[in-house]
Design a protein around this motif. Structure first.
Motif, mmCIF file in Angstrom:
data_model
loop_
_atom_site.group_PDB
_atom_site.id
_atom_site.type_symbol
_atom_site.label_atom_id
_atom_site.label_comp_id
_atom_site.label_asym_id
_atom_site.label_seq_id
_atom_site.Cartn_x
_atom_site.Cartn_y
_atom_site.Cartn_z
ATOM 1 N N GLU A 1 0.816 -1.214 0.000
ATOM 2 C CA GLU A 1 0.000 0.000 0.000
ATOM 3 C C GLU A 1 0.855 1.270 0.000
ATOM 4 N N SER A 2 2.125 1.161 -0.379
ATOM 5 C CA SER A 2 3.033 2.308 -0.339
ATOM 6 C C SER A 2 2.732 3.309 -1.456
ATOM 7 N N ALA A 3 1.943 4.310 -1.124
ATOM 8 C CA ALA A 3 1.599 5.347 -2.094
ATOM 9 C C ALA A 3 2.844 6.052 -2.645
ATOM 10 N N PRO A 4 3.845 6.377 -1.807
ATOM 11 C CA PRO A 4 5.041 7.027 -2.363
ATOM 12 C C PRO A 4 5.780 6.165 -3.391
ATOM 13 N N ALA A 5 5.795 4.861 -3.200
ATOM 14 C CA ALA A 5 6.466 3.981 -4.169
ATOM 15 C C ALA A 5 5.729 3.996 -5.499
ATOM 16 N N TYR A 6 4.398 3.937 -5.446
ATOM 17 C CA TYR A 6 3.624 3.996 -6.692
ATOM 18 C C TYR A 6 3.840 5.327 -7.409
ATOM 19 N N LEU A 7 3.854 6.418 -6.659
ATOM 20 C CA LEU A 7 4.040 7.739 -7.251
ATOM 21 C C LEU A 7 5.418 7.856 -7.909
ATOM 22 N N ALA A 8 6.453 7.409 -7.199
ATOM 23 C CA ALA A 8 7.817 7.490 -7.735
ATOM 24 C C ALA A 8 7.967 6.619 -8.985
ATOM 25 N N MET A 9 7.393 5.427 -8.938
ATOM 26 C CA MET A 9 7.482 4.530 -10.079
ATOM 27 C C MET A 9 6.726 5.122 -11.278
ATOM 28 N N ALA A 10 5.566 5.681 -11.033
ATOM 29 C CA ALA A 10 4.779 6.289 -12.106
ATOM 30 C C ALA A 10 5.538 7.448 -12.748
ATOM 31 N N ASP A 11 6.194 8.266 -11.925
ATOM 32 C CA ASP A 11 6.974 9.383 -12.465
ATOM 33 C C ASP A 11 8.081 8.877 -13.391
ATOM 34 N N LEU A 12 8.729 7.783 -12.996
ATOM 35 C CA LEU A 12 9.782 7.218 -13.842
ATOM 36 C C LEU A 12 9.207 6.693 -15.158
ATOM 37 N N TYR A 13 8.063 6.033 -15.080
ATOM 38 C CA TYR A 13 7.433 5.547 -16.311
ATOM 39 C C TYR A 13 7.062 6.714 -17.236
ATOM 40 N N MET A 14 6.590 7.805 -16.664
ATOM 41 C CA MET A 14 6.264 8.975 -17.493
ATOM 42 C C MET A 14 7.513 9.497 -18.189
ATOM 43 N N ARG A 15 8.618 9.572 -17.464
ATOM 44 C CA ARG A 15 9.864 10.046 -18.076
ATOM 45 C C ARG A 15 10.315 9.134 -19.213
ATOM 46 N N GLN A 16 9.976 7.864 -19.102
ATOM 47 C CA GLN A 16 10.326 6.908 -20.155
ATOM 48 C C GLN A 16 9.324 6.925 -21.309
ATOM 49 N N GLY A 17 8.243 7.671 -21.146
ATOM 50 C CA GLY A 17 7.210 7.691 -22.179
ATOM 51 C C GLY A 17 6.296 6.480 -22.131
ATOM 52 N N ARG A 18 6.288 5.778 -21.015
ATOM 53 C CA ARG A 18 5.457 4.587 -20.830
ATOM 54 C C ARG A 18 4.188 4.999 -20.063
ATOM 55 N N THR A 19 3.389 5.792 -20.745
ATOM 56 C CA THR A 19 2.227 6.424 -20.125
ATOM 57 C C THR A 19 1.239 5.414 -19.571
ATOM 58 N N ASP A 20 1.050 4.293 -20.265
ATOM 59 C CA ASP A 20 0.105 3.287 -19.793
ATOM 60 C C ASP A 20 0.500 2.758 -18.413
ATOM 61 N N LEU A 21 1.791 2.474 -18.217
ATOM 62 C CA LEU A 21 2.255 1.998 -16.909
ATOM 63 C C LEU A 21 2.224 3.121 -15.868
ATOM 64 N N ALA A 22 2.472 4.331 -16.310
ATOM 65 C CA ALA A 22 2.403 5.466 -15.392
ATOM 66 C C ALA A 22 0.982 5.617 -14.855
ATOM 67 N N ILE A 23 0.003 5.539 -15.737
ATOM 68 C CA ILE A 23 -1.394 5.689 -15.314
ATOM 69 C C ILE A 23 -1.766 4.640 -14.278
ATOM 70 N N VAL A 24 -1.394 3.395 -14.530
ATOM 71 C CA VAL A 24 -1.693 2.313 -13.580
ATOM 72 C C VAL A 24 -1.122 2.638 -12.203
ATOM 73 N N ASN A 25 0.109 3.116 -12.175
ATOM 74 C CA ASN A 25 0.757 3.399 -10.894
ATOM 75 C C ASN A 25 0.249 4.682 -10.245
ATOM 76 N N TYR A 26 -0.083 5.703 -11.029
ATOM 77 C CA TYR A 26 -0.696 6.895 -10.441
ATOM 78 C C TYR A 26 -2.048 6.544 -9.825
ATOM 79 N N ARG A 27 -2.789 5.661 -10.494
ATOM 80 C CA ARG A 27 -4.092 5.249 -9.939
ATOM 81 C C ARG A 27 -3.899 4.544 -8.591
#
Length: 195
Positions: free
Chosen positions: A115-141
């Motif tokens: 349930e680590s919200a900060p881990a999901y947020l950090a991972m989503a930010d990295l996916y966005m930087r990589q242009g992997r928007t689909d994975l970013a959305i999953v993790n931001y959610r």
């Protein structure tokens, strides 16, 4: 200036005197002083993960991420369930451009703290930087699922949906943001919707 959540968590399980010292050092942004304190504590208790974390934290704040990574890795070996050490390790890896390693580190956080919200947020930010928007959305959610009051999470989710052209998702995330931070929602609208 208040202290970061990582330092607040550390201070919460230390003796009053040491906790006050660490808090004061962070408030003054005295990273060399914090490093000196961490090293002195490591001399007394070299197998205590808290001091390895503190040393890594002070090193990272001074931009010495390679050395910080070594300290955070030692902290995670001594205390594998310590969320702050894993999160800090991922941040230093990310700062050095080790994106895939950082993503793996955040996944490790989720093994211990699903349930680590900060881990999901950090991972989503990295996916966005990589242009992997689909994975970013999953993790931001997941971030806003576990921390529904996270205005930065809602903002980032709306931006990710915007980037993906998923306007229905964007509007839903924007409504979530507006409930938590109307000024941030206005800022989002100016940045993305008034073009």
């Amino acid at each position: 200036m208040s202290v970061t959540p990582m330092i607040a968590a550390l201070a919460s399980h230390l003796d009053q005197r040491t906790a006050s010292q660490i808090t004061a050092l962070e408030q003054k942004q005295d990273w060399p002083g914090m490093l000196t304190l961490a090293r002195a504590q490591l001399q007394r208790e070299p197998e205590r993960a808290d001091w390895w974390f503190l040393q890594g934290y002070a090193l990272a704040r001074q931009g010495q991420h390679a050395a910080a990574i070594e300290s955070f890795q030692k902290a995670t070996r001594l205390s594998p369930e310590d969320e702050a050490s894993w999160l800090a390790l991922g941040q230093s890896q990310s700062a050095l451009g080790q994106t895939e390693r950082a993503i793996q580190t955040y996944r490790q956080v989720l093994r211990y703290r699903p349930e680590s919200a900060p881990a999901y947020l950090a991972m989503a930010d990295l996916y966005m930087r990589q242009g992997r928007t689909d994975l970013a959305i999953v993790n931001y959610r997941e971030n806003v699922r576990y921390d529904p009051e996270s205005a930065p999470g809602w903002y980032a989710l709306a931006a990710a949906y915007q980037s993906a052209g998923q306007l229905e998702g964007r509007d839903e995330a924007l409504r979530g943001l507006r409930k938590r931070d109307p000024a941030a929602a206005d800022q989002f609208e100016k940045q993305y919707l008034s073009k």
